[in-house]
Design a protein around this motif. Sequence first.
Motif, PDB file in Angstrom:
ATOM      1  N   TRP A   1      50.842 -27.955  17.134  1.00 47.94           N
ATOM      2  CA  TRP A   1      50.245 -26.731  16.854  1.00 47.94           C
ATOM      3  C   TRP A   1      49.121 -27.238  15.639  1.00 47.94           C
ATOM      4  CZ3 TRP A   1      49.563 -24.999  11.522  1.00 47.94           C
ATOM      5  CH2 TRP A   1      49.155 -23.809  11.677  1.00 47.94           C
ATOM      6  N   LEU A   2      49.456 -27.979  14.736  1.00 46.95           N
ATOM      7  CA  LEU A   2      48.498 -28.496  13.980  1.00 46.95           C
ATOM      8  C   LEU A   2      47.225 -29.018  14.807  1.00 46.95           C
ATOM      9  CD1 LEU A   2      47.722 -29.023  11.044  1.00 46.95           C
ATOM     10  CD2 LEU A   2      48.506 -31.377  11.200  1.00 46.95           C
ATOM     11  N   GLU A   3      47.471 -29.909  15.733  1.00 51.59           N
ATOM     12  CA  GLU A   3      46.428 -30.452  16.471  1.00 51.59           C
ATOM     13  C   GLU A   3      45.710 -29.666  17.300  1.00 51.59           C
ATOM     14  OE1 GLU A   3      47.521 -33.692  19.087  1.00 51.59           O
ATOM     15  OE2 GLU A   3      45.559 -34.165  19.207  1.00 51.59           O
ATOM     16  N   ARG A   4      46.407 -28.519  17.728  1.00 49.29           N
ATOM     17  CA  ARG A   4      45.419 -27.676  18.803  1.00 49.29           C
ATOM     18  C   ARG A   4      44.757 -26.696  17.766  1.00 49.29           C
ATOM     19  NH1 ARG A   4      49.153 -24.636  22.902  1.00 49.29           N
ATOM     20  NH2 ARG A   4      47.284 -23.849  23.443  1.00 49.29           N
ATOM     21  N   ARG A   5      45.168 -26.458  16.516  1.00 47.44           N
ATOM     22  CA  ARG A   5      44.374 -25.419  15.559  1.00 47.44           C
ATOM     23  C   ARG A   5      43.284 -26.273  15.124  1.00 47.44           C
ATOM     24  NH1 ARG A   5      44.700 -20.050  15.109  1.00 47.44           N
ATOM     25  NH2 ARG A   5      44.211 -20.354  12.890  1.00 47.44           N
ATOM     26  N   LEU A   6      43.468 -27.590  14.628  1.00 54.03           N
ATOM     27  CA  LEU A   6      42.493 -28.383  14.134  1.00 54.03           C
ATOM     28  C   LEU A   6      41.375 -28.496  15.099  1.00 54.03           C
ATOM     29  CD1 LEU A   6      43.895 -30.793  11.595  1.00 54.03           C
ATOM     30  CD2 LEU A   6      42.385 -29.207  11.198  1.00 54.03           C
ATOM     31  N   MET A   7      41.895 -29.018  16.495  1.00 54.16           N
ATOM     32  CA  MET A   7      40.771 -29.221  17.476  1.00 54.16           C
ATOM     33  C   MET A   7      39.939 -28.043  17.778  1.00 54.16           C
ATOM     34  SD  MET A   7      41.226 -32.301  19.265  1.00 54.16           S
ATOM     35  CE  MET A   7      41.159 -31.879  20.999  1.00 54.16           C
ATOM     36  N   GLY A   8      40.672 -27.177  17.638  1.00 58.97           N
ATOM     37  CA  GLY A   8      39.920 -25.693  17.818  1.00 58.97           C
ATOM     38  C   GLY A   8      38.619 -25.708  16.697  1.00 58.97           C
ATOM     39  N   ARG A   9      38.925 -25.901  15.453  1.00 59.46           N
ATOM     40  CA  ARG A   9      37.988 -25.807  14.403  1.00 59.46           C
ATOM     41  C   ARG A   9      36.969 -27.008  14.740  1.00 59.46           C
ATOM     42  NH1 ARG A   9      38.237 -21.124  11.957  1.00 59.46           N
ATOM     43  NH2 ARG A   9      40.263 -20.289  12.681  1.00 59.46           N
ATOM     44  N   PHE A  10      37.430 -27.879  15.258  1.00 64.56           N
ATOM     45  CA  PHE A  10      36.516 -29.244  15.179  1.00 64.56           C
ATOM     46  C   PHE A  10      35.528 -28.575  16.445  1.00 64.56           C
ATOM     47  CE2 PHE A  10      39.613 -32.138  13.193  1.00 64.56           C
ATOM     48  CZ  PHE A  10      38.638 -32.335  12.264  1.00 64.56           C
ATOM     49  N   GLN A  11      36.020 -28.106  17.271  1.00 64.67           N
ATOM     50  CA  GLN A  11      35.017 -27.918  18.600  1.00 64.67           C
ATOM     51  C   GLN A  11      34.696 -26.250  18.449  1.00 64.67           C
ATOM     52  OE1 GLN A  11      37.922 -28.550  21.830  1.00 64.67           O
ATOM     53  NE2 GLN A  11      37.722 -30.948  21.321  1.00 64.67           N
ATOM     54  N   VAL A  12      34.458 -25.817  17.106  1.00 68.35           N
ATOM     55  CA  VAL A  12      33.950 -24.439  16.996  1.00 68.35           C
ATOM     56  C   VAL A  12      34.593 -23.478  17.972  1.00 68.35           C
ATOM     57  CG1 VAL A  12      31.898 -23.219  16.127  1.00 68.35           C
ATOM     58  CG2 VAL A  12      31.725 -25.752  16.331  1.00 68.35           C
ATOM     59  N   ARG A  13      36.022 -23.357  17.919  1.00 76.69           N
ATOM     60  CA  ARG A  13      36.450 -22.208  18.592  1.00 76.69           C
ATOM     61  C   ARG A  13      37.803 -21.982  17.921  1.00 76.69           C
ATOM     62  NH1 ARG A  13      40.510 -24.793  21.668  1.00 76.69           N
ATOM     63  NH2 ARG A  13      40.419 -26.841  21.989  1.00 76.69           N
ATOM     64  N   LEU A  14      38.781 -21.117  18.282  1.00 78.22           N
ATOM     65  CA  LEU A  14      39.614 -20.517  17.439  1.00 78.22           C
ATOM     66  C   LEU A  14      40.878 -21.381  17.424  1.00 78.22           C
ATOM     67  CD1 LEU A  14      39.143 -16.732  17.629  1.00 78.22           C
ATOM     68  CD2 LEU A  14      38.705 -18.051  15.809  1.00 78.22           C
ATOM     69  N   GLY A  15      41.316 -21.603  18.877  1.00 80.52           N
ATOM     70  CA  GLY A  15      42.541 -22.385  18.884  1.00 80.52           C
ATOM     71  C   GLY A  15      43.728 -21.271  19.078  1.00 80.52           C
ATOM     72  N   PRO A  16      44.841 -21.802  19.371  1.00 79.61           N
ATOM     73  CA  PRO A  16      46.161 -20.609  19.683  1.00 79.61           C
ATOM     74  C   PRO A  16      46.152 -19.722  18.373  1.00 79.61           C
ATOM     75  CG  PRO A  16      46.873 -22.872  19.242  1.00 79.61           C
ATOM     76  CD  PRO A  16      45.385 -23.084  19.569  1.00 79.61           C
ATOM     77  N   ASN A  17      45.953 -18.514  18.512  1.00 82.50           N
ATOM     78  CA  ASN A  17      46.320 -17.746  17.225  1.00 82.50           C
ATOM     79  C   ASN A  17      46.732 -16.426  17.697  1.00 82.50           C
ATOM     80  OD1 ASN A  17      44.064 -16.438  18.505  1.00 82.50           O
ATOM     81  ND2 ASN A  17      42.770 -16.044  16.571  1.00 82.50           N
ATOM     82  N   ARG A  18      47.395 -16.222  18.818  1.00 77.60           N
ATOM     83  CA  ARG A  18      47.799 -14.859  19.308  1.00 77.60           C
ATOM     84  C   ARG A  18      49.433 -14.529  19.041  1.00 77.60           C
ATOM     85  NH1 ARG A  18      43.534 -11.571  20.760  1.00 77.60           N
ATOM     86  NH2 ARG A  18      42.194 -12.822  19.552  1.00 77.60           N
ATOM     87  N   VAL A  19      50.171 -15.939  19.171  1.00 75.27           N
ATOM     88  CA  VAL A  19      51.718 -15.660  19.253  1.00 75.27           C
ATOM     89  C   VAL A  19      52.094 -15.976  17.668  1.00 75.27           C
ATOM     90  CG1 VAL A  19      53.712 -16.640  20.170  1.00 75.27           C
ATOM     91  CG2 VAL A  19      51.676 -16.884  21.606  1.00 75.27           C
ATOM     92  N   GLY A  20      52.391 -15.155  17.235  1.00 74.11           N
ATOM     93  CA  GLY A  20      53.027 -15.113  15.543  1.00 74.11           C
ATOM     94  C   GLY A  20      51.823 -15.111  14.745  1.00 74.11           C
ATOM     95  N   PRO A  21      52.166 -15.262  13.416  1.00 70.48           N
ATOM     96  CA  PRO A  21      51.268 -15.233  12.494  1.00 70.48           C
ATOM     97  C   PRO A  21      50.687 -16.634  12.750  1.00 70.48           C
ATOM     98  CG  PRO A  21      53.120 -15.487  11.520  1.00 70.48           C
ATOM     99  CD  PRO A  21      53.456 -15.148  12.749  1.00 70.48           C
ATOM    100  N   LEU A  22      49.135 -16.621  12.727  1.00 77.96           N
ATOM    101  CA  LEU A  22      48.269 -18.030  12.851  1.00 77.96           C
ATOM    102  C   LEU A  22      48.759 -18.893  13.991  1.00 77.96           C
ATOM    103  CD1 LEU A  22      48.419 -19.269   9.242  1.00 77.96           C
ATOM    104  CD2 LEU A  22      46.680 -18.062  10.260  1.00 77.96           C
ATOM    105  N   GLY A  23      49.221 -18.035  15.004  1.00 76.75           N
ATOM    106  CA  GLY A  23      49.666 -18.838  16.185  1.00 76.75           C
ATOM    107  C   GLY A  23      51.041 -19.625  15.835  1.00 76.75           C
ATOM    108  N   LEU A  24      51.729 -19.477  14.727  1.00 77.48           N
ATOM    109  CA  LEU A  24      52.836 -20.356  14.359  1.00 77.48           C
ATOM    110  C   LEU A  24      53.828 -20.403  15.530  1.00 77.48           C
ATOM    111  CD1 LEU A  24      52.965 -20.211  10.583  1.00 77.48           C
ATOM    112  CD2 LEU A  24      52.958 -22.282  12.126  1.00 77.48           C
TER     113      LEU A  24
END
Lengths: 345, 180
Positions: free
Chosen positions: A46-69
């Motif tokens: 989860w951390l990797e996908r979220r951070l990768m999203g931020r690094f590549q100026v996109r959101l990353g998984p954020n739909r399932v649960g709070p913050l995509g957790l």
Amino acid sequence: MATETLNQIWKFTVLFLSENVPLIVGSVKAVVIAVAIMATVPMLVWLERRLMGRFQVRLGPNRVGPLGLAQPLADTVKLLFKESIIQSSADKFLFHLAPAIVVFTAIVGFAVIPFGAPFEAFGQSIEMWGANVNSGILFVFAISGMGIYGMVLAGLASNNKYSLMGGLRASAQMISYELTLGLSALSIIVLTGSLNLTDMVKAQETVPFILIQPLAFFLFYIAGVAETNRAPFDLPEAEQELVAGFHTEYTGMKFAMFFMGEYINMVTMSALVTLLFLGGWNAYGVPVWPIVAFALKVGFLLCVFIWLRSTFPRIRYDRLMTFGWKVLLPLCFLNLLITSALKVI
Amino acid sequence: MEIATVFDFAHDTVIFVVGVTAVLASLGVILCSSPIYCALYLISHMICLALLFLLYNAEFLAVVQIIVYAGAVMILFLFIIALLGGKKEAPENSFHRAAAFAFVFVMLGELYLLATVGPTQQVRGEIPAELFGTAKAIGIELFSKHLVVFELASVLLLVAAVGVMCLAKFSFTLIKKRAR
């Protein structure tokens, strides 16, 4: 008659338990460590996908649960229920064995990592490590060396040219970079005069070794990234040229097991860097518990792993080998020579 | 009723199981026809040997056994098998006879060894108990008493490495000439 036998068994059990307290404590610790380390894997994904999203100026998984957790939970369920496909030309036994080796060696390697100073509880000294092996760092290297077999066997058993290439690359790369890893750790061993990881942490109570041995730190970290097959050194599973390399043919949970092994190896490598160079659980004046200091350092290093992946392009294979043998290894020898010369003088 | 202490029994059982596994694995190396499985049997044999070292408190030796043999040497074996293709070999006719001969000679050799060595004895030395099996003890032994032998052995290894390079180069040029 029956009650007497039961009595005997009860007495035997009590005696056995009271005689083998270390055995019981060890088993409990083993279970706790194994479960904890396996539970970190989905969170790390989860951390990797979220951070990768931020690094590549996109959101990353954020739909399932709070913050995509809840995303890792959903992914795990999906992987567990997927059909496991094995092509008929594969070697069935080796095909099943390979991912098991990867996960097993990854978890066993973490067993000797100490993550906090020992403390007193229930009248007993509870030590914050699975096992305090005398030659702890060698043990980690030995076990991580065994982990290569999982990848090579996966490549051999799949009966697929891309998998075979991936397996070959994995073995060649890991043998090459293991040298750098071991030699840069050797300069720390020379400084502390011990192979024991807790002794190394004790030797860094005033100053972490990163300040004394910055070159060894960088060499160790680069070799560590290569050793865990992470980008920019993920040649064994290069998606564009090898179609994911040694795990091309794997599906479902067996596919996920390779990832589990990779992420656990990442945690072990970050923990090793923390222990060898960043002072382990020494907080250096910051008022936090030792174990929290250790966890924060490891977490930071894990973020650096992800940071490297999202900012560096993959190196070409021949450049990778040249870099390992002609740049990193001579630097390692030089560093080791200077360190041991200074130690003797 | 007296209940025997369980721990020693468990220790012996573990040693027995590991030893038997080592023997079975080494048999597998000889008897298996697929090179990949042969290599795997050899790896498991080496891991069993490392476990035996560990059970006799020789921690350092066990780890080195795994790093050098099970880790480095055997991965090269697998590497070469992967490069050459791990095809199954067809069994030869004279296999059973050769196996029988080898078995008889090995048994004779074992008997001879048994007669000369005699009953097993405890290791005696000046190594203090708390250092036993650690890297320190081995280092002190190697670099004080056996320094000359150790250095000679390393020179021998170096000579062997250079020799292999020379031989490989030599045969390579020969093949090239023949091709012309």
